[in-house]
Scaffold this motif. Structure first.
Motif, PDB file in Angstrom:
ATOM      1  N   TYR A   1      85.107  27.423  33.459  1.00 33.42           N
ATOM      2  CA  TYR A   1      84.924  26.602  32.067  1.00 33.42           C
ATOM      3  C   TYR A   1      83.387  26.051  32.024  1.00 33.42           C
ATOM      4  O   TYR A   1      83.000  25.354  31.525  1.00 33.42           O
ATOM      5  CB  TYR A   1      85.638  25.369  31.970  1.00 33.42           C
ATOM      6  CG  TYR A   1      86.232  25.117  30.697  1.00 33.42           C
ATOM      7  CD1 TYR A   1      85.704  25.225  29.472  1.00 33.42           C
ATOM      8  CD2 TYR A   1      87.774  25.123  30.941  1.00 33.42           C
ATOM      9  CE1 TYR A   1      86.221  25.034  28.159  1.00 33.42           C
ATOM     10  CE2 TYR A   1      88.528  24.998  29.471  1.00 33.42           C
ATOM     11  CZ  TYR A   1      87.562  24.860  28.260  1.00 33.42           C
ATOM     12  OH  TYR A   1      88.256  24.836  27.134  1.00 33.42           O
TER      13      TYR A   1
ATOM     14  N   GLN B   1      92.841  27.331  34.054  1.00 43.53           N
ATOM     15  CA  GLN B   1      93.799  28.084  32.771  1.00 43.53           C
ATOM     16  C   GLN B   1      92.848  29.012  32.073  1.00 43.53           C
ATOM     17  O   GLN B   1      93.101  29.940  31.399  1.00 43.53           O
ATOM     18  CB  GLN B   1      94.295  27.116  31.796  1.00 43.53           C
ATOM     19  CG  GLN B   1      95.292  25.996  32.020  1.00 43.53           C
ATOM     20  CD  GLN B   1      95.644  24.758  31.407  1.00 43.53           C
ATOM     21  OE1 GLN B   1      95.003  24.803  30.260  1.00 43.53           O
ATOM     22  NE2 GLN B   1      96.151  23.937  31.872  1.00 43.53           N
ATOM     23  N   ASN B   2      91.182  28.591  31.823  1.00 38.80           N
ATOM     24  CA  ASN B   2      90.551  29.289  31.243  1.00 38.80           C
ATOM     25  C   ASN B   2      90.028  30.661  32.234  1.00 38.80           C
ATOM     26  O   ASN B   2      89.435  31.459  31.269  1.00 38.80           O
ATOM     27  CB  ASN B   2      89.063  28.490  31.196  1.00 38.80           C
ATOM     28  CG  ASN B   2      88.158  28.865  29.786  1.00 38.80           C
ATOM     29  OD1 ASN B   2      88.844  29.135  28.921  1.00 38.80           O
ATOM     30  ND2 ASN B   2      87.121  29.027  30.178  1.00 38.80           N
TER      31      ASN B   2
ATOM     32  N   GLU C   1      92.271  33.050  30.152  1.00 41.69           N
ATOM     33  CA  GLU C   1      91.670  33.443  28.863  1.00 41.69           C
ATOM     34  C   GLU C   1      90.238  34.281  29.078  1.00 41.69           C
ATOM     35  O   GLU C   1      90.369  35.197  28.192  1.00 41.69           O
ATOM     36  CB  GLU C   1      91.379  31.966  28.300  1.00 41.69           C
ATOM     37  CG  GLU C   1      90.472  32.178  26.880  1.00 41.69           C
ATOM     38  CD  GLU C   1      90.171  30.890  26.097  1.00 41.69           C
ATOM     39  OE1 GLU C   1      88.958  30.820  25.733  1.00 41.69           O
ATOM     40  OE2 GLU C   1      91.263  30.143  25.896  1.00 41.69           O
TER      41      GLU C   1
ATOM     42  N   GLY D   1      92.535  36.948  27.711  1.00 42.46           N
ATOM     43  CA  GLY D   1      92.956  36.364  26.479  1.00 42.46           C
ATOM     44  C   GLY D   1      91.873  36.387  25.463  1.00 42.46           C
ATOM     45  O   GLY D   1      92.402  36.469  24.038  1.00 42.46           O
ATOM     46  N   VAL D   2      90.598  36.471  25.754  1.00 47.52           N
ATOM     47  CA  VAL D   2      89.467  36.788  24.609  1.00 47.52           C
ATOM     48  C   VAL D   2      89.877  37.921  23.922  1.00 47.52           C
ATOM     49  O   VAL D   2      89.425  38.068  22.784  1.00 47.52           O
ATOM     50  CB  VAL D   2      88.326  36.700  25.379  1.00 47.52           C
ATOM     51  CG1 VAL D   2      87.916  35.512  25.954  1.00 47.52           C
ATOM     52  CG2 VAL D   2      88.384  37.901  26.334  1.00 47.52           C
TER      53      VAL D   2
ATOM     54  N   SER E   1      93.189  38.893  22.963  1.00 47.67           N
ATOM     55  CA  SER E   1      94.501  38.762  22.426  1.00 47.67           C
ATOM     56  C   SER E   1      94.521  38.154  20.888  1.00 47.67           C
ATOM     57  O   SER E   1      93.539  37.471  20.495  1.00 47.67           O
ATOM     58  CB  SER E   1      95.330  37.577  23.261  1.00 47.67           C
ATOM     59  OG  SER E   1      96.104  37.087  22.510  1.00 47.67           O
TER      60      SER E   1
ATOM     61  N   TYR F   1      95.214  34.504  20.386  1.00 49.82           N
ATOM     62  CA  TYR F   1      93.933  33.830  20.770  1.00 49.82           C
ATOM     63  C   TYR F   1      92.903  33.833  19.653  1.00 49.82           C
ATOM     64  O   TYR F   1      92.456  32.797  19.283  1.00 49.82           O
ATOM     65  CB  TYR F   1      93.266  34.285  22.073  1.00 49.82           C
ATOM     66  CG  TYR F   1      91.684  33.634  22.341  1.00 49.82           C
ATOM     67  CD1 TYR F   1      91.698  32.419  22.726  1.00 49.82           C
ATOM     68  CD2 TYR F   1      90.521  34.465  21.921  1.00 49.82           C
ATOM     69  CE1 TYR F   1      90.344  31.848  22.914  1.00 49.82           C
ATOM     70  CE2 TYR F   1      89.494  33.966  22.056  1.00 49.82           C
ATOM     71  CZ  TYR F   1      89.455  32.937  22.574  1.00 49.82           C
ATOM     72  OH  TYR F   1      87.938  32.335  22.876  1.00 49.82           O
TER      73      TYR F   1
ATOM     74  N   LYS G   1      91.779  30.799  17.119  1.00 51.85           N
ATOM     75  CA  LYS G   1      90.272  29.907  17.284  1.00 51.85           C
ATOM     76  C   LYS G   1      89.955  30.121  15.788  1.00 51.85           C
ATOM     77  O   LYS G   1      89.270  29.181  15.437  1.00 51.85           O
ATOM     78  CB  LYS G   1      89.607  31.085  18.110  1.00 51.85           C
ATOM     79  CG  LYS G   1      88.138  30.688  18.343  1.00 51.85           C
ATOM     80  CD  LYS G   1      87.569  31.596  19.375  1.00 51.85           C
ATOM     81  CE  LYS G   1      86.129  31.532  19.685  1.00 51.85           C
ATOM     82  NZ  LYS G   1      85.199  31.457  18.617  1.00 51.85           N
TER      83      LYS G   1
ATOM     84  N   TYR H   1      87.471  24.357  23.597  1.00 51.86           N
ATOM     85  CA  TYR H   1      86.146  24.469  24.367  1.00 51.86           C
ATOM     86  C   TYR H   1      85.114  23.726  23.528  1.00 51.86           C
ATOM     87  O   TYR H   1      84.192  23.210  24.464  1.00 51.86           O
ATOM     88  CB  TYR H   1      85.820  25.901  23.773  1.00 51.86           C
ATOM     89  CG  TYR H   1      84.473  26.626  24.657  1.00 51.86           C
ATOM     90  CD1 TYR H   1      84.787  27.206  26.032  1.00 51.86           C
ATOM     91  CD2 TYR H   1      83.114  26.075  24.129  1.00 51.86           C
ATOM     92  CE1 TYR H   1      83.530  27.438  26.671  1.00 51.86           C
ATOM     93  CE2 TYR H   1      82.222  26.658  25.117  1.00 51.86           C
ATOM     94  CZ  TYR H   1      82.559  27.088  26.248  1.00 51.86           C
ATOM     95  OH  TYR H   1      81.220  27.670  27.231  1.00 51.86           O
TER      96      TYR H   1
END
Length: 509
Positions: free
Chosen positions: A336, A397-398, A401, A405-406, A408, A411, A415, A434
């Motif tokens: 993060y 968790q990030n 992502e 996840g970026v 997905s 996601y 966003k 974020y």
């Protein structure tokens, strides 16, 4: 009267960014500050980092900047910011049907950015500022070997490079005794301050090494001295189990990191000839376009393959005599970009609480200041442990992502919805998680609660849309049963099939 005018003596262990900022805060309030560092002067290029690498590049965001600004050293801020590079979002890299592609994802709908900064640049600026401060003394090559937090004493082993130990035993270096009013431990994940504090305080302690190693690489500047890829993005080549990232540096290069499970490192270490093929398969466009095959192999072999540690503990203090900050209290995973920012924010929160509890009341006796300091430390533990546990969880968790996840659709949908609400209906106070983490000083624990509330609302809204669609379909089926009956659907399908065959027969005949 003399007692009311006595200054506090503060000993700080660790001269990294967090310890250095803490020294500036304490010195700015009139304390006599002594800062002790295990390594040599960190401004000396010959000083070897503890992990033998320049380490993951830092991302300085709102929390860290706010903490630095409240040190009231504007020249320091300006000096650091001149060497930073703003990153306005992520740049996702991939390859489809043999074609390379990249897609930008903005961090924030209001155009705010996080700032890439070299660790050495930041640390050097802080140490230069400390050197100009008259009530600060710096001691390098001093290792904390013991502490008595009831008697407020600490012992440091002093061994300068090339110096013969002055001791009764030729096997031991010189040890000095240092007294203090309170000690700040800012000496990293493997903190000696925390170790000695745990002899006095009942500390709940949790340490975890995740099944991921990291290795540093470098993308050099182009032949004409420019960046090879966009300097205003954090570049990510995502994979399900691993990822490769690149952050811009002031010399027009990129500091890169390969994060992958230990098993992949084991395979590549045993078969380094497969490294280029591995990169071509999973991180298309990196080699040979950005890093030559020879350079890739050399850096993988020479640069260490290091673990990632996560630490939670509570309390962060003992009595009125010691408090720990930064990685010493809460080593977080780097996904993060909040390790540095959380540590700098520790300093701001701690001294805000010391001020709130009148520790720096010039009219108070030293006895009352000690009681006030103990109350401030306790308030710091109660507030900060909840928040640092929260950012620890968010960072873990990030990772999922960032590495998957970026890409997905879910996601991207969430966003987009959250950013649209933030942009067009700001009165709702809706922000992405974020943005709350990186562009505000909202408590980390409150960020999690806000994200959970927003998730529930979005789920209810999506559920309502689905339910409305089902209801509308049911109403049409009730109102027009023949058109929506199963037999009607079968008849329609048979008619379409018959029409297709009729066309085929006509063409054949």
């Amino acid at each position: 009267m003399a007692e009311t005018q006595k200054k506090q003596k503060v000993v700080i262990v660790g001269a990294g960014p967090v310890g250095s900022l803490a020294a500036l805060y304490a010195a700015g309030r009139g304390d006599d500050v002594e800062i002790y560092e295990l390594r040599g002067d960190l401004r000396d290029a010959a000083t070897i980092p503890l992990n033998f690498t320049k380490s993951i590049n830092l991302a300085l965001s709102e929390r860290g900047l706010t903490a630095m600004q409240q040190s009231s050293r504007q020249e320091l801020i300006d000096k650091v910011m001149r060497e930073t590079i703003p990153m306005h979002g992520r740049m996702i890299h991939g390859r489809d049907l043999g074609q390379l592609w990249e897609a930008a994802q903005a961090y924030d709908v209001h155009g705010r950015a996080i700032n890439a900064v070299d660790r050495g640049t930041l640390n050097n600026a802080l140490l230069d500022e400390l050197e100009k401060t008259p009530n600060v003394k710096m001691f390098f090559n001093h290792k904390l070997t013991g502490a008595d937090f009831k008697e407020n004493k600490a012992w440091f082993e002093r061994r300068l490079p090339g110096e013969e130990p002055i001791s009764n035993s030729s096997n031991r270096a010189t040890e000095i005794e240092v007294s203090f009013d309170y000690l700040i431990g800012a000496d990293g994940a493997h903190s000696a301050s925390r170790y000695h504090m745990m002899k006095f305080a009942r500390v709940d302690y949790q340490q975890e090494y995740i099944d991921t190693l990291w290795c540093e690489f470098r993308i050099p500047p182009s032949d004409d001295g420019n960046f090879r890829i966009s300097p205003n993005h954090l570049h990510i080549w995502p994979g399900k189990e691993f990822m490769f990232i690149a952050l811009p540096s002031a010399d027009k290069s990129f500091t890169c990191t390969l994060f992958a499970p230990a098993s992949h490192y084991t395979d590549l270490e045993s078969s380094p000839q497969n490294l280029v093929e591995f990169f071509d398969l999973h991180f298309p466009g990196v080699c040979p376009d950005l890093i030559t095959p020879d350079a890739l192999k050399e850096q993988f072999i020479i640069n260490p393959h290091l673990p990632l540690i996560s630490i939670k503990c509570k309390p962060h203090h003992f009595g009125s005599s010691v408090v720990i900050l930064g990685d010493a209290a809460h080593a977080v995973l780097p996904f993060y970009g909040q390790g540095l920012n959380a540590g700098l924010e520790d300093v701001r929160v701690l001294f805000d609480l010391l001020d709130k509890h009148d520790v720096y009341d010039s009219e108070a006796s030293m006895y009352n200041r000690t009681l006030s300091r103990q109350a401030a430390f306790e308030a710091y533990t109660n507030q900060r442990s909840a928040d640092t546990h929260a950012i620890n969880d968010l960072s873990k968790q990030n990772y999922l992502e960032m590495r998957w996840g970026v890409k997905s659709p879910l996601y991207k949908l969430r966003k987009s919805v959250e950013e649209a609400l933030d942009r067009h209906l700001p009165s709702l106070g809706w922000q992405t998680q974020y943005s709350r983490v990186s562009f505000s000083t909202q408590r980390y624990s409150d960020v999690i609660q806000a994200a959970q509330r927003q998730g529930i609302v979005l789920s209810l809204c999506l559920g309502s849309v689905v339910a409305s669609g089902i209801g509308a379909t049911a109403l049409l089926m009730w109102k027009y049963p023949r058109q929506f009956s199963p037999m009607c659907a079968i008849r329609c399908s048979l008619r379409q099939l018959g029409s297709v065959w009729a066309n085929v027969l006509r063409k054949v005949t």
